[in-house]
Design a protein around this motif. Structure first.
Motif, PDB file in Angstrom:
ATOM      1  N   SER A 257       0.328  -7.903  -2.801  1.00 11.89           N
ATOM      2  CA  SER A 257      -0.245  -6.788  -3.553  1.00 11.89           C
ATOM      3  C   SER A 257      -0.031  -6.977  -5.055  1.00 11.89           C
ATOM      4  O   SER A 257      -0.931  -6.731  -5.868  1.00 11.89           O
ATOM      5  CB  SER A 257       0.372  -5.473  -3.086  1.00 11.89           C
ATOM      6  N   TRP A 258       1.163  -7.440  -5.421  1.00  5.34           N
ATOM      7  CA  TRP A 258       1.482  -7.655  -6.845  1.00  5.34           C
ATOM      8  C   TRP A 258       0.596  -8.736  -7.436  1.00  5.34           C
ATOM      9  O   TRP A 258       0.021  -8.567  -8.521  1.00  5.34           O
ATOM     10  CB  TRP A 258       2.956  -8.038  -6.991  1.00  5.34           C
ATOM     11  N   ILE A 259       0.449  -9.849  -6.729  1.00  6.28           N
ATOM     12  CA  ILE A 259      -0.384 -10.954  -7.222  1.00  6.28           C
ATOM     13  C   ILE A 259      -1.836 -10.517  -7.329  1.00  6.28           C
ATOM     14  O   ILE A 259      -2.519 -10.799  -8.318  1.00  6.28           O
ATOM     15  CB  ILE A 259      -0.256 -12.172  -6.292  1.00  6.28           C
ATOM     16  N   SER A 260      -2.309  -9.795  -6.318  1.00  4.68           N
ATOM     17  CA  SER A 260      -3.691  -9.323  -6.327  1.00  4.68           C
ATOM     18  C   SER A 260      -3.986  -8.477  -7.556  1.00  4.68           C
ATOM     19  O   SER A 260      -5.026  -8.623  -8.209  1.00  4.68           O
ATOM     20  CB  SER A 260      -3.977  -8.516  -5.053  1.00  4.68           C
ATOM     21  N   HIS A 261      -3.046  -7.598  -7.893  1.00  5.22           N
ATOM     22  CA  HIS A 261      -3.212  -6.736  -9.069  1.00  5.22           C
ATOM     23  C   HIS A 261      -3.209  -7.556 -10.358  1.00  5.22           C
ATOM     24  O   HIS A 261      -3.997  -7.290 -11.275  1.00  5.22           O
ATOM     25  CB  HIS A 261      -2.100  -5.698  -9.107  1.00  5.22           C
ATOM     26  N   GLU A 262      -2.349  -8.564 -10.415  1.00  2.00           N
ATOM     27  CA  GLU A 262      -2.211  -9.354 -11.641  1.00  2.00           C
ATOM     28  C   GLU A 262      -3.434 -10.232 -11.924  1.00  2.00           C
ATOM     29  O   GLU A 262      -3.770 -10.477 -13.079  1.00  2.00           O
ATOM     30  CB  GLU A 262      -0.959 -10.239 -11.555  1.00  2.00           C
TER      31      GLU A 262
ATOM     32  N   LYS B 255      -2.820  -0.541   0.853  1.00  7.17           N
ATOM     33  CA  LYS B 255      -2.680  -1.614  -0.128  1.00  7.17           C
ATOM     34  C   LYS B 255      -1.574  -2.586   0.242  1.00  7.17           C
ATOM     35  O   LYS B 255      -1.611  -3.761  -0.122  1.00  7.17           O
ATOM     36  CB  LYS B 255      -2.417  -1.018  -1.511  1.00  7.17           C
ATOM     37  N   LYS B 256      -0.561  -2.134   0.987  1.00  3.24           N
ATOM     38  CA  LYS B 256       0.530  -3.002   1.401  1.00  3.24           C
ATOM     39  C   LYS B 256       0.046  -4.087   2.358  1.00  3.24           C
ATOM     40  O   LYS B 256       0.690  -5.115   2.521  1.00  3.24           O
ATOM     41  CB  LYS B 256       1.631  -2.182   2.065  1.00  3.24           C
ATOM     42  N   TYR B 257      -1.097  -3.837   2.994  1.00  2.95           N
ATOM     43  CA  TYR B 257      -1.636  -4.787   3.954  1.00  2.95           C
ATOM     44  C   TYR B 257      -2.824  -5.562   3.378  1.00  2.95           C
ATOM     45  O   TYR B 257      -3.476  -6.319   4.079  1.00  2.95           O
ATOM     46  CB  TYR B 257      -2.094  -4.062   5.223  1.00  2.95           C
ATOM     47  N   LEU B 258      -3.103  -5.354   2.103  1.00  2.00           N
ATOM     48  CA  LEU B 258      -4.251  -6.015   1.477  1.00  2.00           C
ATOM     49  C   LEU B 258      -3.850  -7.403   1.013  1.00  2.00           C
ATOM     50  O   LEU B 258      -2.911  -7.576   0.247  1.00  2.00           O
ATOM     51  CB  LEU B 258      -4.739  -5.188   0.283  1.00  2.00           C
TER      52      LEU B 258
END
Length: 209
Positions: free
Chosen positions: A123-128, A183-186
């Motif tokens: 999730s963190w990488i996806s947002h970044e 989002k935790k599973y995205l």
């Protein structure tokens, strides 16, 4: 007469011999000036230690530290990288390079990761990286050493059909009450069933929180 032309003759001799002084002109090297990446992403090992350790281990073993974003190829890469790797109860199968990297797919390094660590990191990488278009070359740098995870061991032959546990691949929007839960599973950059348009917002019909 000889004295008059002697300096000219001497200068010509030096040029032919390769000893003549040359103007101090800077030389640019397209290889040294060219960067193999477009942006650097510092991965927070303190927040996601197992994923960080996996990234470090995979890079140490020769896998690319560069992720060229290729969201369209994520599904195919994931299928190729996880082929023959059985699921394990209580763990997620983490890939490096990630499925949405052009460098991912067949031959990717796989490790069994704690689900909360793996999904939080995803999730963190996806947002970044959501602000970067496909083709962007992202260099991953782990800020500090993470906790060593257990590595996955490939099995002989094809992966057996069916699994004993439910993984993030089995989740649907009906399993969640809010977008925050989903989002935790995205998976990062993966336009799968939770995020069909690939904009990083899963289950848009659900309330945000």
């Amino acid at each position: 007469m000889l004295k008059k032309w002697l300096p000219v003759i001497l200068a010509g001799f030096l040029v032919l011999a390769g000893c003549a002084p040359v103007a101090d002109t800077p030389i640019s090297s397209p290889v040294s000036d060219h960067k193999a990446y477009d942006v650097i992403l510092e991965f927070p090992a303190d927040r996601y230690p197992e994923t960080a350790a996996h990234i470090q281990d995979a890079i140490k073993k020769g896998h690319s530290e560069i992720c060229t974003l290729d969201r369209d190829g994520a599904e195919e890469n994931r299928e190729e990288s996880l082929k023959g790797i059985p699921t394990k109860e209580g763990y997620d199968r983490d890939e490096w390079p990630m499925a949405f990297c052009a460098e991912g797919g067949k031959g990717a390094h796989i490790a069994y990761i704690d689900p909360s660590d793996n999904r939080g990191a995803g999730s963190w990488i996806s947002h970044e990286v959501e602000k970067y278009p496909d083709g962007t070359r992202v260099k991953f740098v782990v800020k500090s050493k993470g906790k060593a995870p257990k590595e996955a061991e490939p099995v002989e032959g094809e992966q057996s059909e069916g699994t004993e546990e439910e993984t993030f691949e089995d989740k649907n929007c009906s399993d969640f009450k809010t977008q925050e839960e989903a989002k935790k599973y995205l998976l990062p950059g993966d336009p799968h069933r939770l995020d069909p348009d690939g904009d990083g917002i899963p289950c848009e019909s659900l309330p945000a929180s």
